[in-house]
Design a protein around this motif. Structure first.
Motif, PDB file in Angstrom:
ATOM      1  N   ALA A 380      50.020  44.561  41.661  1.00 48.82           N
ATOM      2  CA  ALA A 380      48.789  43.783  41.462  1.00 48.82           C
ATOM      3  C   ALA A 380      48.375  43.937  39.997  1.00 48.82           C
ATOM      4  O   ALA A 380      48.804  44.873  39.317  1.00 48.82           O
ATOM      5  CB  ALA A 380      47.685  44.296  42.380  1.00 48.82           C
ATOM      6  N   PRO A 381      47.548  43.036  39.507  1.00 49.73           N
ATOM      7  CA  PRO A 381      47.118  43.157  38.116  1.00 49.73           C
ATOM      8  C   PRO A 381      46.276  44.394  37.841  1.00 49.73           C
ATOM      9  O   PRO A 381      46.155  44.804  36.683  1.00 49.73           O
ATOM     10  CB  PRO A 381      46.294  41.883  37.890  1.00 49.73           C
ATOM     11  CG  PRO A 381      46.723  40.944  38.952  1.00 49.73           C
ATOM     12  CD  PRO A 381      47.057  41.803  40.128  1.00 49.73           C
ATOM     13  N   CYS A 382      45.676  44.974  38.889  1.00 49.87           N
ATOM     14  CA  CYS A 382      44.716  46.048  38.698  1.00 49.87           C
ATOM     15  C   CYS A 382      44.969  47.170  39.696  1.00 49.87           C
ATOM     16  O   CYS A 382      45.697  46.994  40.680  1.00 49.87           O
ATOM     17  CB  CYS A 382      43.293  45.525  38.892  1.00 49.87           C
ATOM     18  SG  CYS A 382      43.010  44.814  40.533  1.00 49.87           S
ATOM     19  N   ALA A 383      44.370  48.315  39.435  1.00 51.05           N
ATOM     20  CA  ALA A 383      44.310  49.382  40.433  1.00 51.05           C
ATOM     21  C   ALA A 383      43.193  49.048  41.420  1.00 51.05           C
ATOM     22  O   ALA A 383      42.557  47.992  41.331  1.00 51.05           O
ATOM     23  CB  ALA A 383      44.066  50.729  39.754  1.00 51.05           C
ATOM     24  N   ALA A 384      42.959  49.933  42.380  1.00 55.75           N
ATOM     25  CA  ALA A 384      42.012  49.648  43.462  1.00 55.75           C
ATOM     26  C   ALA A 384      40.658  49.210  42.920  1.00 55.75           C
ATOM     27  O   ALA A 384      40.026  49.927  42.139  1.00 55.75           O
ATOM     28  CB  ALA A 384      41.846  50.878  44.337  1.00 55.75           C
ATOM     29  N   PRO A 385      40.181  48.038  43.331  1.00 55.20           N
ATOM     30  CA  PRO A 385      38.851  47.592  42.907  1.00 55.20           C
ATOM     31  C   PRO A 385      37.768  48.345  43.682  1.00 55.20           C
ATOM     32  O   PRO A 385      38.065  49.094  44.617  1.00 55.20           O
ATOM     33  CB  PRO A 385      38.857  46.104  43.260  1.00 55.20           C
ATOM     34  CG  PRO A 385      39.828  45.991  44.377  1.00 55.20           C
ATOM     35  CD  PRO A 385      40.875  47.034  44.142  1.00 55.20           C
ATOM     36  N   PRO A 386      36.510  48.155  43.334  1.00 52.15           N
ATOM     37  CA  PRO A 386      35.432  48.810  44.076  1.00 52.15           C
ATOM     38  C   PRO A 386      35.457  48.429  45.553  1.00 52.15           C
ATOM     39  O   PRO A 386      35.713  47.281  45.914  1.00 52.15           O
ATOM     40  CB  PRO A 386      34.165  48.295  43.386  1.00 52.15           C
ATOM     41  CG  PRO A 386      34.597  47.956  41.999  1.00 52.15           C
ATOM     42  CD  PRO A 386      35.992  47.433  42.145  1.00 52.15           C
ATOM     43  N   ALA A 387      35.161  49.401  46.402  1.00 53.66           N
ATOM     44  CA  ALA A 387      35.272  49.209  47.847  1.00 53.66           C
ATOM     45  C   ALA A 387      34.353  48.123  48.368  1.00 53.66           C
ATOM     46  O   ALA A 387      34.648  47.499  49.395  1.00 53.66           O
ATOM     47  CB  ALA A 387      34.979  50.524  48.568  1.00 53.66           C
ATOM     48  N   GLN A 388      33.238  47.870  47.693  1.00 52.24           N
ATOM     49  CA  GLN A 388      32.296  46.883  48.218  1.00 52.24           C
ATOM     50  C   GLN A 388      32.770  45.449  48.013  1.00 52.24           C
ATOM     51  O   GLN A 388      32.215  44.520  48.613  1.00 52.24           O
ATOM     52  CB  GLN A 388      30.908  47.053  47.593  1.00 52.24           C
ATOM     53  CG  GLN A 388      30.802  46.710  46.126  1.00 52.24           C
ATOM     54  CD  GLN A 388      31.031  47.913  45.225  1.00 52.24           C
ATOM     55  OE1 GLN A 388      31.655  48.897  45.631  1.00 52.24           O
ATOM     56  NE2 GLN A 388      30.509  47.847  43.998  1.00 52.24           N
ATOM     57  N   LEU A 389      33.812  45.238  47.195  1.00 50.73           N
ATOM     58  CA  LEU A 389      34.274  43.878  46.935  1.00 50.73           C
ATOM     59  C   LEU A 389      35.221  43.411  48.044  1.00 50.73           C
ATOM     60  O   LEU A 389      36.122  44.148  48.446  1.00 50.73           O
ATOM     61  CB  LEU A 389      35.001  43.805  45.598  1.00 50.73           C
ATOM     62  CG  LEU A 389      34.170  44.053  44.340  1.00 50.73           C
ATOM     63  CD1 LEU A 389      35.041  43.899  43.101  1.00 50.73           C
ATOM     64  CD2 LEU A 389      32.979  43.103  44.278  1.00 50.73           C
ATOM     65  N   PRO A 390      35.085  42.170  48.502  1.00 52.34           N
ATOM     66  CA  PRO A 390      36.036  41.660  49.492  1.00 52.34           C
ATOM     67  C   PRO A 390      37.394  41.343  48.884  1.00 52.34           C
ATOM     68  O   PRO A 390      38.417  41.363  49.564  1.00 52.34           O
ATOM     69  CB  PRO A 390      35.348  40.389  50.004  1.00 52.34           C
ATOM     70  CG  PRO A 390      34.486  39.944  48.875  1.00 52.34           C
ATOM     71  CD  PRO A 390      34.015  41.202  48.201  1.00 52.34           C
ATOM     72  N   MET A 391      37.410  41.001  47.608  1.00 49.48           N
ATOM     73  CA  MET A 391      38.624  40.710  46.851  1.00 49.48           C
ATOM     74  C   MET A 391      38.471  41.318  45.459  1.00 49.48           C
ATOM     75  O   MET A 391      37.349  41.510  44.986  1.00 49.48           O
ATOM     76  CB  MET A 391      38.845  39.203  46.726  1.00 49.48           C
ATOM     77  CG  MET A 391      39.224  38.497  48.019  1.00 49.48           C
ATOM     78  SD  MET A 391      40.885  38.949  48.590  1.00 49.48           S
ATOM     79  CE  MET A 391      41.379  37.414  49.376  1.00 49.48           C
ATOM     80  N   PRO A 392      39.587  41.595  44.772  1.00 48.87           N
ATOM     81  CA  PRO A 392      39.448  42.166  43.429  1.00 48.87           C
ATOM     82  C   PRO A 392      38.688  41.266  42.469  1.00 48.87           C
ATOM     83  O   PRO A 392      37.931  41.741  41.620  1.00 48.87           O
ATOM     84  CB  PRO A 392      40.904  42.336  42.975  1.00 48.87           C
ATOM     85  CG  PRO A 392      41.689  42.444  44.229  1.00 48.87           C
ATOM     86  CD  PRO A 392      40.986  41.547  45.212  1.00 48.87           C
ATOM     87  N   TYR A 393      38.890  39.934  42.580  1.00 45.26           N
ATOM     88  CA  TYR A 393      38.219  38.970  41.706  1.00 45.26           C
ATOM     89  C   TYR A 393      37.586  37.909  42.606  1.00 45.26           C
ATOM     90  O   TYR A 393      38.138  36.807  42.773  1.00 45.26           O
ATOM     91  CB  TYR A 393      39.226  38.334  40.741  1.00 45.26           C
ATOM     92  CG  TYR A 393      40.137  39.341  40.074  1.00 45.26           C
ATOM     93  CD1 TYR A 393      39.667  40.177  39.073  1.00 45.26           C
ATOM     94  CD2 TYR A 393      41.468  39.474  40.473  1.00 45.26           C
ATOM     95  CE1 TYR A 393      40.495  41.117  38.474  1.00 45.26           C
ATOM     96  CE2 TYR A 393      42.299  40.407  39.877  1.00 45.26           C
ATOM     97  CZ  TYR A 393      41.814  41.226  38.880  1.00 45.26           C
ATOM     98  OH  TYR A 393      42.641  42.154  38.291  1.00 45.26           O
ATOM     99  N   PRO A 394      36.462  38.200  43.218  1.00 49.82           N
ATOM    100  CA  PRO A 394      35.953  37.340  44.297  1.00 49.82           C
ATOM    101  C   PRO A 394      35.263  36.066  43.844  1.00 49.82           C
ATOM    102  O   PRO A 394      35.036  35.172  44.662  1.00 49.82           O
ATOM    103  CB  PRO A 394      34.951  38.249  45.006  1.00 49.82           C
ATOM    104  CG  PRO A 394      34.459  39.178  43.945  1.00 49.82           C
ATOM    105  CD  PRO A 394      35.629  39.408  43.041  1.00 49.82           C
TER     106      PRO A 394
END
Length: 457
Positions: A380-394
């Motif tokens: 993926a382009p990034c490491a784990a995004p914040p848990a509250q996000l439904p998608m990394p780039y929502p």
């Protein structure tokens, strides 16, 4: 070490030697689940520990009598909730649907039970499997065992959390665009999206596979011994084939390895992600492989077309529900699906045509790269995004922009695995994706195992 933390390869050897009992392992896993599940929320349906205990005793008797059903007899395993188990409702992670209650087991379920494995339960997923996170309108949120502020990834969110938490050594997820591999990279796991048709499905369709999720490539390979092979219920399943699933023998000398770090569409990868993948490429080059850079071959219009078709498919699922039931669907998923409202039949079919464009361009790019033995890339382009996000780039229509490295291999059907490659400064794991030639699942796993040994050296 707690028995719940031991890998399948270690446990299988200990069972064969009579040094450990499946009963002790089942009890250790049950204790781990009791301790961790209240905060992790990985299970949709946990099997009765007493039933698991009885199955473990039966396995122990088979091992004692020299009659194990397989090398994985007595091994704990979880199955994602969309893998049918007779009598266990399948809600697809969605509070708005009336769950299907299957009358029979899926091929994967039949195989693990036939191998004497101990099914611990069914793991959760987000609504209709259309999120790369642990959010579900039915289940609530699933949390990472590594850090609750980090996303688990998805849609095999429960399977990933269970694997990272030590709910047994082996777990089965499903993947249509990255749903096995994204939890793999963000939870530091070893995973395999196998070749299309390698593991038979109850309901096959373009891009969908089931595959192993574990803490080592060797454990994934052990599970492939049980899961791989044709089944008449899956008309897409590959013919029977003798495959050496051993992971010890990989000689990088002379291998041609592609290195793909610039996708050309979706989100560009973060520098730390690229650096981790390049470390793997440098290591295999130092060991004698020829590494060649592979440039972009796909464009944003192909990813947008895939997204458009998936929206239309989910909109059809949404439209079949009553207004009250629609209101229970996770708002992000419902809003995303409604983005297909107003599309013409031509628009939807043009979206479907994007799948074929991805296939054709990816196969052509593989040939231009000289038909490499392997290809390495970020997962993926990034490491784990914040848990509250439904998608990394929502936001701003970028919901699927993070599957740019994973999605093409679902379309070509090539095997693609993930293995830990490094970490961000804050400790978030970063994985490398290892893509193989068509049908070379074993080669992907051997490469993953080679890197695990090289990394540990």
């Amino acid at each position: 070490m707690d028995l719940a933390d031991l890998g399948a390869a270690v446990l299988a050897d200990a069972y064969a030697r009579g040094e450990l009992s499946p009963v002790d392992v089942a009890e250790a896993v049950s204790r781990r689940i009791d301790d961790e599940e209240p905060r992790l929320n990985a299970f949709w349906s946990r099997d009765d520990p007493e039933d698991v205990h009885r199955a473990a005793h039966a396995s122990a008797e088979r091992w004692a009598g020299g009659r194990p059903l397989s090398v994985l007899d007595g091994m704990p395993v979880t199955l994602k909730e969309n893998i049918a188990r007779a009598g266990i409702p399948m809600p697809a992670g969605c509070a708005g649907v009336t769950p299907v209650v299957p009358a029979q087991d899926a091929p994967v379920t039949r195989r693990v039970l036939g191998a004497g494995m101990l099914v611990i339960g069914s793991t959760v997923m987000p609504d209709w499997g259309m999120l790369s996170s642990g959010h579900s309108s039915l289940h609530g949120q699933t949390f990472s065992p590594l850090d609750p502020s980090w996303s688990t990834g998805g849609s095999s969110s429960g399977a990933g959390a269970a694997a990272a938490a030590g709910y047994g050594p082996l777990h089965v997820g499903t993947d249509i665009g990255g749903s096995i591999r994204l939890p793999g990279t963000w939870l530091g796991l070893a995973t395999l999206k196998p070749s299309a048709g390698r593991i038979p499905l109850q309901a096959p369709y373009l891009g969908r596979v089931a595959g192993p999720m574990a803490r080592s490539a060797a454990d994934c390979a052990l599970l492939m011994r049980v899961l791989a092979g044709p089944d008449p219920v899956d008309w897409t399943s590959l013919p029977a084939q003798e495959i050496d699933w051993g992971t010890d023998a990989l000689d990088p000398v002379g291998l041609r390895v592609g290195l793909w770090t610039s996708p050309g569409y979706g989100m560009p990868p973060e520098p730390e992600t690229v650096a981790a993948v390049r470390r793997v490429a440098d290591a295999i080059a130092d060991a004698g492989a020829q590494v060649v850079e592979v440039g972009p071959w796909l464009e944003q219009e192909q990813l947008d077309g895939v997204d458009r078709f998936w929206r239309a498919r989910s909109l059809a699922d949404l439209a079949r529900l009553s207004p009250d039931a629609q209101a229970r669907v996770l708002p992000y998923v419902a809003e995303w699906a409604r983005g297909a409202e107003g599309l013409s039949g031509t628009d939807v079919m043009d979206g479907y045509a994007a799948f074929a464009q991805v296939q054709a361009r990816t196969v052509e790019a593989w040939a231009r790269a000289g038909d490499p033995d392997l290809l390495l890339s970020p997962v993926a382009p990034c490491a784990a995004p914040p848990a509250q996000l439904p998608m990394p780039y929502p936001d701003e229509g970028r919901g699927m922009w993070h599957i740019n490295f994973t999605m093409p291999w679902n379309m070509t059907g090539q095997p693609a695995g993930t293995v830990a490659a490094g970490a961000m400064p804050d400790g978030r794991p970063v994985g490398v994706q290892v893509v193989g030639r068509p049908f070379d699942d074993a080669g992907v796993l051997r490469t993953m195992a080679w890197w695990e040994r090289a990394r540990a050296a």
